[in-house]
Design an enzyme around this catalytic site. Structure first.
Site, mmCIF file in Angstrom:
data_model
loop_
_atom_site.group_PDB
_atom_site.id
_atom_site.type_symbol
_atom_site.label_atom_id
_atom_site.label_comp_id
_atom_site.label_asym_id
_atom_site.label_seq_id
_atom_site.Cartn_x
_atom_site.Cartn_y
_atom_site.Cartn_z
ATOM 1 N N HIS A 172 -60.424 -41.120 13.936
ATOM 2 C CA HIS A 172 -59.551 -40.994 12.765
ATOM 3 C C HIS A 172 -59.000 -42.383 12.419
ATOM 4 O O HIS A 172 -58.338 -43.021 13.235
ATOM 5 C CB HIS A 172 -58.407 -40.022 13.058
ATOM 6 C CG HIS A 172 -57.524 -39.750 11.878
ATOM 7 N ND1 HIS A 172 -57.858 -38.860 10.879
ATOM 8 C CD2 HIS A 172 -56.314 -40.265 11.528
ATOM 9 C CE1 HIS A 172 -56.900 -38.833 9.974
ATOM 10 N NE2 HIS A 172 -55.949 -39.685 10.336
ATOM 11 N N HIS B 227 -58.748 -41.772 6.595
ATOM 12 C CA HIS B 227 -57.637 -41.104 5.900
ATOM 13 C C HIS B 227 -56.977 -42.155 5.011
ATOM 14 O O HIS B 227 -56.268 -43.024 5.507
ATOM 15 C CB HIS B 227 -56.690 -40.551 6.980
ATOM 16 C CG HIS B 227 -55.391 -40.028 6.469
ATOM 17 N ND1 HIS B 227 -54.317 -39.799 7.312
ATOM 18 C CD2 HIS B 227 -54.970 -39.670 5.225
ATOM 19 C CE1 HIS B 227 -53.305 -39.327 6.605
ATOM 20 N NE2 HIS B 227 -53.666 -39.252 5.336
ATOM 21 N N MET C 14 -53.722 -47.748 5.196
ATOM 22 C CA MET C 14 -52.451 -47.779 4.451
ATOM 23 C C MET C 14 -52.344 -49.072 3.648
ATOM 24 O O MET C 14 -52.695 -50.133 4.147
ATOM 25 C CB MET C 14 -51.280 -47.714 5.426
ATOM 26 C CG MET C 14 -51.354 -46.545 6.381
ATOM 27 S SD MET C 14 -49.950 -46.569 7.491
ATOM 28 C CE MET C 14 -50.362 -45.218 8.586
ATOM 29 N N ASP D 117 -56.692 -44.579 9.936
ATOM 30 C CA ASP D 117 -55.602 -44.509 8.960
ATOM 31 C C ASP D 117 -55.539 -45.779 8.131
ATOM 32 O O ASP D 117 -55.232 -46.851 8.651
ATOM 33 C CB ASP D 117 -54.269 -44.309 9.691
ATOM 34 C CG ASP D 117 -54.165 -42.913 10.254
ATOM 35 O OD1 ASP D 117 -54.217 -41.956 9.463
ATOM 36 O OD2 ASP D 117 -54.049 -42.782 11.488
ATOM 37 N N SER E 2 -56.321 -40.957 16.670
ATOM 38 C CA SER E 2 -55.983 -41.874 15.593
ATOM 39 C C SER E 2 -55.950 -43.300 16.139
ATOM 40 O O SER E 2 -55.118 -43.645 16.985
ATOM 41 C CB SER E 2 -54.623 -41.513 15.002
ATOM 42 O OG SER E 2 -54.210 -42.576 14.154
ATOM 43 N N ASP F 110 -52.462 -33.450 11.035
ATOM 44 C CA ASP F 110 -52.226 -34.860 11.384
ATOM 45 C C ASP F 110 -50.731 -35.159 11.446
ATOM 46 O O ASP F 110 -50.025 -35.027 10.445
ATOM 47 C CB ASP F 110 -52.903 -35.717 10.303
ATOM 48 C CG ASP F 110 -52.833 -37.208 10.566
ATOM 49 O OD1 ASP F 110 -52.280 -37.614 11.611
ATOM 50 O OD2 ASP F 110 -53.340 -37.974 9.715
ATOM 51 N N MET G 166 -50.685 -32.783 6.455
ATOM 52 C CA MET G 166 -49.814 -33.713 7.177
ATOM 53 C C MET G 166 -48.667 -32.933 7.806
ATOM 54 O O MET G 166 -47.954 -32.199 7.111
ATOM 55 C CB MET G 166 -49.241 -34.776 6.228
ATOM 56 C CG MET G 166 -50.249 -35.776 5.670
ATOM 57 S SD MET G 166 -51.170 -36.690 6.908
ATOM 58 C CE MET G 166 -49.852 -37.524 7.806
ATOM 59 N N MET H 297 -54.400 -43.622 2.718
ATOM 60 C CA MET H 297 -53.016 -43.492 2.238
ATOM 61 C C MET H 297 -52.800 -44.660 1.285
ATOM 62 O O MET H 297 -52.087 -45.623 1.582
ATOM 63 C CB MET H 297 -52.049 -43.528 3.436
ATOM 64 C CG MET H 297 -52.064 -42.245 4.227
ATOM 65 S SD MET H 297 -51.381 -42.435 5.881
ATOM 66 C CE MET H 297 -52.855 -42.884 6.771
HETATM 67 C C1 DX5 Z 1 -49.648 -41.066 9.906
HETATM 68 C C2 DX5 Z 1 -51.111 -41.032 10.228
HETATM 69 C C3 DX5 Z 1 -51.453 -40.388 11.510
HETATM 70 C C4 DX5 Z 1 -50.861 -41.016 12.728
HETATM 71 C C5 DX5 Z 1 -50.726 -39.926 13.747
HETATM 72 O O1 DX5 Z 1 -49.481 -41.547 8.636
HETATM 73 O O2 DX5 Z 1 -51.809 -40.340 9.208
HETATM 74 O O3 DX5 Z 1 -52.864 -40.247 11.649
HETATM 75 O O4 DX5 Z 1 -51.603 -42.063 13.255
HETATM 76 O O5 DX5 Z 1 -50.025 -40.416 14.840
HETATM 77 P P1 DX5 Z 1 -49.246 -39.460 15.846
HETATM 78 O O6 DX5 Z 1 -50.269 -38.546 16.461
HETATM 79 O O7 DX5 Z 1 -48.648 -40.407 16.805
HETATM 80 O O8 DX5 Z 1 -48.244 -38.688 15.054
HETATM 81 ZN ZN ZN Z 2 -53.979 -39.928 9.556
#
Ligand code: DX5
Ligand code: ZN
Length: 213
Positions: A31, A64, A35, A33, A7, A174, A136, A66
């Site tokens: 990956h 991903h 947000m 993220d 990530s 994840d 998740m 969010m």
């Molecule tokens: C959280 C993200 C994850 C995050 C995972 O909202 O979707 O992808 O970056 O990080 P770790 O592996 O540190 O939990």
């Molecule tokens: Zn993620």
């Protein structure tokens, strides 16, 4: 063997090229993220960063989302070269199927993400249309959270349903994934491991990935 998806949220943003090269050499998937500060309290990064990564990425990119209204950004992600796009069931609800179709029409693989407090059975009606499910194992929003133990059972339940229906749908997990829980996650049925802090926060990231595999 599971696929490892570091990530980028936990990468070194001042030296992103170094971490992009690391993923190119040592892992399977980027990956990303995304947000929006509305669907989740946190804000991460957007298109300029995704495009910069895309210019150097030699492995597939998995975004991903969010965010609320994921349908607004599907085309734009397809243009950046992202090959896998997931959105949250909680964000799209009733119109989830139309988002899945929209993603697939662009040629990207379609994934549906689900937070730990939503019954996994809610995604069953969509399994036959999905390329992957993103379970998740922490609440979406931040890296570095503690793995939620009930996730193994949630993965098993989804895996059983995928097998029962004879589908070719992958399971991505994840949140809090590390060498300590990788074996059990794989036994439960996870195919893709997203790992942020256990890779980029490790003093030996190559070894961390090797142990997870
Ligand atoms: C959280 C993200 C994850 C995050 C995972 O909202 O979707 O992808 O970056 O990080 P770790 O592996 O540190 O939990
Ligand atoms: Zn993620």
């Amino acid at each position: 063997m599971p696929l490892i998806a570091p990530s980028i949220l936990s990468a070194d943003f001042l030296h992103l090229e170094k971490d992009v090269d690391f993923v190119n050499k040592n892992a399977d998937i980027f990956h990303l993220d995304i947000m929006d500060g509305v669907f989740v309290p946190n804000i991460s990064f957007g298109f300029p960063v995704v495009e910069a990564i895309a210019s150097e990425a030699k492995k597939p990119m998995d975004a991903h989302l969010m965010i609320i209204h994921p349908e607004k950004y599907v085309e734009r992600f397809a243009k950046t070269g992202v090959g896998m796009l997931s959105f949250h069931y909680e964000a799209a609800g009733e119109y989830s199927l139309s988002v899945i179709k929209q993603i697939k029409e662009t040629g990207m693989k379609a994934g549906m993400a689900i937070n730990p407090d939503i019954e996994v059975e809610k995604i069953f009606p969509f399994l036959k249309d999905l390329d992957y499910v993103l379970i998740m194992s922490v609440f979406a929003g931040y890296g570095g959270q503690k793995f939620i133990e009930t996730s193994y059972q949630r993965i098993r339940v989804v895996k059983n349903e995928i097998s029962r229906l004879g589908l070719d749908c992958m399971i991505e997990v994840d949140g809090g994934v590390s060498p300590a829980n990788a074996k059990k996650l794989s036994e439960a049925g996870a195919d893709i491991f997203v790992a942020g802090s256990s890779v980029f926060g490790s003093s030996n990231p190559e070894n961390s990935i090797r142990m997870m595999r």
